[in-house]
Design a protein around this motif. Structure first.
Motif, PDB file in Angstrom:
ATOM      1  N   THR A 192      -3.767 -52.548 -34.513  1.00 39.97           N
ATOM      2  CA  THR A 192      -5.069 -52.299 -33.908  1.00 39.97           C
ATOM      3  C   THR A 192      -6.113 -53.141 -34.632  1.00 39.97           C
ATOM      4  N   PRO A 227      -3.013 -44.585 -35.414  1.00 36.77           N
ATOM      5  CA  PRO A 227      -3.765 -45.840 -35.633  1.00 36.77           C
ATOM      6  C   PRO A 227      -4.907 -46.016 -34.632  1.00 36.77           C
ATOM      7  N   LYS A 228      -4.684 -45.557 -33.398  1.00 32.87           N
ATOM      8  CA  LYS A 228      -5.724 -45.740 -32.369  1.00 32.87           C
ATOM      9  C   LYS A 228      -6.968 -44.932 -32.706  1.00 32.87           C
ATOM     10  N   ILE A 249     -16.372 -57.313 -34.151  1.00 35.84           N
ATOM     11  CA  ILE A 249     -16.530 -56.286 -33.120  1.00 35.84           C
ATOM     12  C   ILE A 249     -17.150 -56.882 -31.855  1.00 35.84           C
ATOM     13  N   ALA A 272     -13.241 -46.134 -37.162  1.00 34.42           N
ATOM     14  CA  ALA A 272     -13.731 -47.260 -37.962  1.00 34.42           C
ATOM     15  C   ALA A 272     -14.744 -48.077 -37.176  1.00 34.42           C
ATOM     16  N   THR A 273     -14.426 -48.326 -35.891  1.00 36.43           N
ATOM     17  CA  THR A 273     -15.352 -49.104 -35.070  1.00 36.43           C
ATOM     18  C   THR A 273     -16.706 -48.406 -34.968  1.00 36.43           C
ATOM     19  N   TRP A 300      -8.720 -52.186 -36.318  1.00 33.71           N
ATOM     20  CA  TRP A 300      -9.033 -51.690 -37.660  1.00 33.71           C
ATOM     21  C   TRP A 300      -7.907 -52.015 -38.633  1.00 33.71           C
ATOM     22  N   GLN A 301      -6.655 -51.914 -38.158  1.00 35.50           N
ATOM     23  CA  GLN A 301      -5.550 -52.301 -39.042  1.00 35.50           C
ATOM     24  C   GLN A 301      -5.660 -53.767 -39.415  1.00 35.50           C
ATOM     25  N   ASP A 343      -8.738 -46.523 -35.537  1.00 41.03           N
ATOM     26  CA  ASP A 343      -9.455 -47.711 -35.059  1.00 41.03           C
ATOM     27  C   ASP A 343     -10.778 -47.315 -34.429  1.00 41.03           C
TER      28      ASP A 343
END
Lengths: 283, 298
Positions: A179, B3-4, A92, B10-11, A181-182, B7
């Protein structure tokens, strides 16, 4: 020449230490079973620990189950946190994330276990007492204290694994339009899983062997725990409390040594697991 | 879910948990220092503990911890250096080397209480050294030695290969290369590691309860003859360390201010470990500059 002899002596000493350690603990730990005073099945699966009763019984299941329970719970709490911390450091915000978390991890691992026990006793136990039923001391308190203690172990191993991942693996995933996370969940975590598991196992080994911090918060009642907020015992806590009050060679004393032997055997199991995971990691 | 969005969620989670760990550390340190610092005074650091009355200090315990650390390092550093150098430079890859590596690994993951019990059996009872500083130091040696071996080995392995090859090209013997080429370069790492391991030894309690003992005799701090039984330097006297003292007063403390004493002693312990950490960084850098006349990047 002198240097060579001296170095061989040092290495020999290591071998002597470990061999004698295994020998002494095993001979003491097996004494009860060999002389027939306690049977192995009674020790391992007996639920009644009453060494001072008229017909004493030495069932160690309450302690064995307590040890496994707090260890597993601690790993369950600490692993997600540690993996997040490792991802934070490597994926990150690689720059200041590492600068921030590296000293935090080092400091956490440097704090002595009795201090964790003291803080657990004066912060976590009152908190649990006020929010949940029961006395506050018990399995949950032990697991919480242990989970903080093993955070640094898991985090540092996981961070090492993540940062040693080949860069092109990530880049190709990003190039396919994935992305972050993917990429993390489908590429990074699956590839580094064996290495991260190594960290988890190392953390569990530490939790399983930790004595004083757990002893201070777990309540030390010799029963198989039925609830998380119930007082329980671990192998280490009962050894800590009872070893000083027994005479060498008595059945009770030897039963405590048997517990030490269980601890030792579990260490071998953990080391073996780590080795297996590392081998898988190489392929 | 897109997905965005996944993301982003999750971040947020990852950042939250990472910062939670930072918060845990700040909370821990803050709690220990705030609770403990106002109890620390010169009197607390130097006076002997009281059994039942309030107002006891941790003087002998603090001294015992430091003295035990010195004794332990005196034993472990030379032994660890020897075995570590052997593993890094002399051990040929093979079954025996693998076996030794396994031993180091197993020994360093043994629970400290098992190490303490082994010390109780072998040193305290079998060799009849009793509950004493020297028993404690030997038990801590079992505990610290694998760490020293690993530190030394890693320090030697990180020395650039060119340094070694240059030594060989000059026709030096292997031993000479080890002592005068590799050792100075590896020394800063070794010192940093040693000080960090000293922090661990300083806070260790479980291995000491059954070896160094859980009591201290009345110490006479004007008697420095190591052979007198009341002398602080006598290595054959029982010695309760700071960490063991914290455990003891939390488990069976009778003094009315036991909690304050535990808080003060915990703060002393944590501050000392912090000092070890700072010292390790500072010393490693300083010695590296002294020995190599160059600046390290990190």
């Amino acid at each position: 020449m002198v240097g060579r002899i001296y170095m061989s002596f040092c290495v020999l000493l290591l071998i002597v230490i470990i061999v004698s350690m295994v020998y002494f603990v095993a001979s003491k730990g097996l004494a009860n079973f060999i002389s027939g005073r306690v049977s192995l099945t009674d020790f391992l699966f007996g639920t009644k620990w009453a060494p001072e009763a008229a017909t004493p019984s030495f069932g160690a299941l309450p302690f064995i189950s307590g040890s496994f329970l707090v260890t597993l719970l601690a790993a369950l709490i600490a692993s997600p946190l540690s993996i997040c911390a490792a991802l934070f450091m490597t994926e990150i915000v690689p720059g200041w994330g590492k600068k921030l978390l590296q000293p935090v991890i080092e400091l956490l691992s440097g704090i002595p276990s009795v201090v964790y026990g003291f803080v657990g006793l004066s912060v976590i136990v009152p908190f649990l007492r006020d929010t949940f039923p029961g006395q506050g001391i018990g399995v949950a308190a032990g697991a919480l204290v242990l989970s903080v203690m093993i955070l640094p172990t898991i985090t540092s191993v996981a961070a090492d694994a993540l940062s040693s991942l080949p860069q092109n693996l990530k880049e190709s995933s990003f190039a396919l339009g994935a992305t972050r996370w993917q990429t993390i969940s489908r590429v990074i975590l699956p590839t580094t899983m064996p290495a991260i598991m190594t960290g988890v196992v190392l953390g569990m080994a530490r939790a399983f062997g930790e004595a004083l911090a757990v002893q201070m918060v777990i309540g030390n009642a010799p029963f198989v725990p039925r609830s998380l907020f119930e007082s329980a015992s671990t192998l280490t806590s009962v050894i800590t409390l009872s070893m000083g009050n027994t005479t060498m060679g008595s059945t009770l004393n030897n039963a405590l040594w048997s517990m030490a032997l269980v601890l030792m055997l579990m260490t071998f199991v953990f080391v073996l697991l780590v080795r297996m995971l590392e081998r898988r990691n190489k392929i | 879910m897109k997905p965005k969005t996944a993301d982003k969620i999750a971040t947020t989670f990852i950042v939250f948990f990472a910062l939670l760990i930072v918060a845990i550390l700040i909370g821990l340190l803050g709690y220990i220092l705030v609770r403990g610092l106002n109890h620390i005074s010169w009197d607390f650091l130097t006076s002997a503990p009281q059994k039942i009355r309030a107002g006891g200090g941790v003087g002998p315990q603090l001294f015992n911890s430091l003295y035990l650390l010195v004794l332990t390092l005196l034993i472990t550093v030379p032994l660890g250096l020897g075995a570590g150098i052997f593993m890094a430079e002399y051990a040929r890859p093979g079954k025996l080397t693998n076996f030794i590596r396994l031993i180091v690994e197993v020994l360093s993951s043994f629970p400290s209480i098992v190490v303490g019990l082994f010390g109780l059996l072998l040193i305290v009872n079998y060799f009849d050294l009793g509950f004493s500083l020297i028993s404690g130091a030997i038990a801590l040696t079992f505990f610290n030695l694998p760490l020293m071996v690993r530190i030394t080995e890693q320090a030697f392995r990180t020395v650039p290969k060119a340094q070694k090859e240059a030594g060989f090209a000059l026709g030096l013997s292997k031993w000479k290369i080890v002592t005068s080429v590799l050792f100075p370069v590896a020394l800063p790492t070794i010192i940093t590691g040693t000080i960090l391991s000293a922090g661990r030894v300083f806070g260790e309690a479980a291995a000491l309860m059954f070896t160094a003992g859980m009591s201290s005799p009345r110490l006479n701090f004007s008697d420095w003859n190591p052979l007198h039984s009341n002398s602080p330097l006598n290595p054959f006297r029982p010695a309760e360390t700071l960490a063991v003292h914290i455990w003891k007063i939390n488990s069976e403390g009778l003094a009315p201010d036991a909690i304050q004493i535990a808080a003060g002693a915990s703060a002393v312990l944590v501050i000392t470990v912090l000092l070890f950490n700072l010292l390790a960084r500072f010393f490693g850098r300083y010695i590296y500059r002294k020995l190599t006349a160059s600046k390290r990047v990190n």
